[in-house]
Write a protein that holds these residues in place. Structure first.
Motif, PDB file in Angstrom:
ATOM      1  N   VAL A 148       0.839  -1.171  -0.082  1.00  0.00           N
ATOM      2  CA  VAL A 148      -0.066   0.141   0.077  1.00  0.00           C
ATOM      3  C   VAL A 148       0.901   1.183  -0.031  1.00  0.00           C
ATOM      4  O   VAL A 148       0.534   2.190  -0.605  1.00  0.00           O
ATOM      5  N   GLY A 149       2.031   1.248   0.988  1.00  0.00           N
ATOM      6  CA  GLY A 149       2.904   2.384   1.011  1.00  0.00           C
ATOM      7  C   GLY A 149       3.521   2.547  -0.402  1.00  0.00           C
ATOM      8  O   GLY A 149       3.562   3.785  -1.160  1.00  0.00           O
ATOM      9  N   ALA A 150       3.901   1.583  -1.065  1.00  0.00           N
ATOM     10  CA  ALA A 150       4.704   1.667  -2.226  1.00  0.00           C
ATOM     11  C   ALA A 150       3.731   2.220  -3.543  1.00  0.00           C
ATOM     12  O   ALA A 150       4.022   2.978  -4.285  1.00  0.00           O
ATOM     13  N   THR A 151       2.459   1.566  -3.470  1.00  0.00           N
ATOM     14  CA  THR A 151       1.246   2.222  -4.499  1.00  0.00           C
ATOM     15  C   THR A 151       1.177   3.607  -4.115  1.00  0.00           C
ATOM     16  O   THR A 151       1.190   4.405  -5.265  1.00  0.00           O
ATOM     17  N   VAL A 152       0.988   4.010  -2.955  1.00  0.00           N
ATOM     18  CA  VAL A 152       0.683   5.432  -2.773  1.00  0.00           C
ATOM     19  C   VAL A 152       1.911   6.393  -3.067  1.00  0.00           C
ATOM     20  O   VAL A 152       1.604   7.412  -3.715  1.00  0.00           O
ATOM     21  N   THR A 153       2.873   5.883  -2.902  1.00  0.00           N
ATOM     22  CA  THR A 153       4.193   6.805  -3.277  1.00  0.00           C
ATOM     23  C   THR A 153       4.367   6.720  -4.733  1.00  0.00           C
ATOM     24  O   THR A 153       4.668   8.003  -5.053  1.00  0.00           O
ATOM     25  N   ALA A 154       4.273   5.655  -5.497  1.00  0.00           N
ATOM     26  CA  ALA A 154       4.143   5.532  -6.976  1.00  0.00           C
ATOM     27  C   ALA A 154       3.165   6.531  -7.336  1.00  0.00           C
ATOM     28  O   ALA A 154       3.571   7.400  -8.397  1.00  0.00           O
ATOM     29  N   GLY A 155       1.903   6.405  -7.103  1.00  0.00           N
ATOM     30  CA  GLY A 155       0.902   7.352  -7.523  1.00  0.00           C
ATOM     31  C   GLY A 155       1.290   8.849  -7.101  1.00  0.00           C
ATOM     32  O   GLY A 155       1.236   9.613  -8.250  1.00  0.00           O
ATOM     33  N   SER A 156       1.629   9.116  -5.988  1.00  0.00           N
ATOM     34  CA  SER A 156       2.044  10.575  -5.852  1.00  0.00           C
ATOM     35  C   SER A 156       3.182  11.030  -6.590  1.00  0.00           C
ATOM     36  O   SER A 156       3.105  12.169  -7.065  1.00  0.00           O
ATOM     37  N   LEU A 157       4.054  10.205  -6.910  1.00  0.00           N
ATOM     38  CA  LEU A 157       4.975  10.672  -7.702  1.00  0.00           C
ATOM     39  C   LEU A 157       4.744  10.793  -9.090  1.00  0.00           C
ATOM     40  O   LEU A 157       5.006  11.867  -9.873  1.00  0.00           O
ATOM     41  N   GLY A 158       3.869   9.984  -9.508  1.00  0.00           N
ATOM     42  CA  GLY A 158       3.268   9.905 -11.026  1.00  0.00           C
ATOM     43  C   GLY A 158       2.454  11.303 -11.159  1.00  0.00           C
ATOM     44  O   GLY A 158       2.742  12.052 -12.035  1.00  0.00           O
ATOM     45  N   TRP A 159       1.922  11.711 -10.014  1.00  0.00           N
ATOM     46  CA  TRP A 159       0.794  12.645 -10.077  1.00  0.00           C
ATOM     47  C   TRP A 159       1.684  14.072 -10.143  1.00  0.00           C
ATOM     48  O   TRP A 159       1.617  15.105 -10.798  1.00  0.00           O
ATOM     49  N   PHE A 160       2.572  14.070  -8.971  1.00  0.00           N
ATOM     50  CA  PHE A 160       3.653  15.078  -8.927  1.00  0.00           C
ATOM     51  C   PHE A 160       4.567  15.461 -10.325  1.00  0.00           C
ATOM     52  O   PHE A 160       4.592  16.519 -10.718  1.00  0.00           O
ATOM     53  N   LEU A 161       4.894  14.307 -11.069  1.00  0.00           N
ATOM     54  CA  LEU A 161       5.677  14.539 -12.250  1.00  0.00           C
ATOM     55  C   LEU A 161       4.848  14.934 -13.448  1.00  0.00           C
ATOM     56  O   LEU A 161       5.393  14.554 -14.627  1.00  0.00           O
ATOM     57  N   SER A 162       3.434  14.703 -13.499  1.00  0.00           N
ATOM     58  CA  SER A 162       2.753  14.808 -14.549  1.00  0.00           C
ATOM     59  C   SER A 162       2.733  16.232 -15.264  1.00  0.00           C
ATOM     60  O   SER A 162       2.595  16.272 -16.287  1.00  0.00           O
ATOM     61  N   SER A 163       3.205  17.209 -14.391  1.00  0.00           N
ATOM     62  CA  SER A 163       3.428  18.434 -14.956  1.00  0.00           C
ATOM     63  C   SER A 163       4.772  18.966 -15.395  1.00  0.00           C
ATOM     64  O   SER A 163       5.736  18.484 -14.584  1.00  0.00           O
ATOM     65  N   LYS A 164       4.762  19.291 -16.594  1.00  0.00           N
ATOM     66  CA  LYS A 164       6.227  19.573 -17.038  1.00  0.00           C
ATOM     67  C   LYS A 164       6.826  20.653 -16.028  1.00  0.00           C
ATOM     68  O   LYS A 164       8.117  20.581 -15.849  1.00  0.00           O
ATOM     69  N   GLU A 165       6.227  21.762 -15.657  1.00  0.00           N
ATOM     70  CA  GLU A 165       6.815  22.541 -14.717  1.00  0.00           C
ATOM     71  C   GLU A 165       7.484  21.906 -13.666  1.00  0.00           C
ATOM     72  O   GLU A 165       8.546  22.261 -13.143  1.00  0.00           O
ATOM     73  N   LYS A 166       6.716  20.880 -12.999  1.00  0.00           N
ATOM     74  CA  LYS A 166       7.219  20.273 -11.941  1.00  0.00           C
ATOM     75  C   LYS A 166       8.427  19.224 -12.023  1.00  0.00           C
ATOM     76  O   LYS A 166       9.382  19.209 -11.459  1.00  0.00           O
ATOM     77  N   ARG A 167       8.480  18.802 -13.249  1.00  0.00           N
ATOM     78  CA  ARG A 167       9.485  18.041 -13.786  1.00  0.00           C
ATOM     79  C   ARG A 167      10.779  18.943 -13.707  1.00  0.00           C
ATOM     80  O   ARG A 167      11.822  18.495 -13.558  1.00  0.00           O
ATOM     81  N   ASN A 168      10.679  20.213 -14.541  1.00  0.00           N
ATOM     82  CA  ASN A 168      11.773  21.211 -14.470  1.00  0.00           C
ATOM     83  C   ASN A 168      12.213  21.481 -13.226  1.00  0.00           C
ATOM     84  O   ASN A 168      13.290  21.754 -13.146  1.00  0.00           O
ATOM     85  N   GLN A 169      11.198  21.482 -12.179  1.00  0.00           N
ATOM     86  CA  GLN A 169      11.722  22.021 -10.680  1.00  0.00           C
ATOM     87  C   GLN A 169      12.589  21.015 -10.275  1.00  0.00           C
ATOM     88  O   GLN A 169      13.555  21.221  -9.638  1.00  0.00           O
ATOM     89  N   LEU A 170      11.910  19.585 -10.550  1.00  0.00           N
ATOM     90  CA  LEU A 170      12.814  18.373  -9.878  1.00  0.00           C
ATOM     91  C   LEU A 170      14.264  18.538 -10.417  1.00  0.00           C
ATOM     92  O   LEU A 170      15.240  18.196 -10.072  1.00  0.00           O
ATOM     93  N   HIS A 171      14.346  18.634 -11.938  1.00  0.00           N
ATOM     94  CA  HIS A 171      15.440  18.556 -12.566  1.00  0.00           C
ATOM     95  C   HIS A 171      16.627  19.684 -12.064  1.00  0.00           C
ATOM     96  O   HIS A 171      17.511  19.448 -11.970  1.00  0.00           O
TER      97      HIS A 171
END
Length: 86
Positions: free
Chosen positions: A9-32
């Motif tokens: 459950v923890g891994a699923t929630v983490t993967a889902g949250s990360l996928g949601w966070f990285l869905s935006s190009k702006e967020k991916r650029n910030q992370l980069h």
């Protein structure tokens, strides 16, 4: 078994949250940008941690430095000889 379900459950929630966070190009650029900043700081700090400026090229006119190097060399030779003699 309960631990496995909790981890799943923890891994699923983490993967889902990360996928949601990285869905935006702006967020991916910030992370980069954050990643590149950390890499740059780490490399810069690593270069600063190396105080050896003349390693391997001692100045022949620096008597104290040369005597220290020769003492160190003699210590290792003496240790090697003692080990071989025993």
């Amino acid at each position: 078994m309960k631990v496995n379900k909790t981890l799943l459950v923890g891994a699923t929630v983490t993967a889902g949250s990360l996928g949601w966070f990285l869905s935006s190009k702006e967020k991916r650029n910030q992370l980069h940008n954050v990643k590149e900043g950390l890499v740059t700081k780490f490399k810069k700090r690593r270069k600063e941690d190396l105080p050896v400026e003349k390693g391997g090229n001692p100045d022949p006119s620096n008597i104290e430095d040369n005597s220290m190097v020769s003492e160190g060399a003699m210590t290792s030779v003496q240790y090697y000889n003692e080990q071989k003699q025993d």
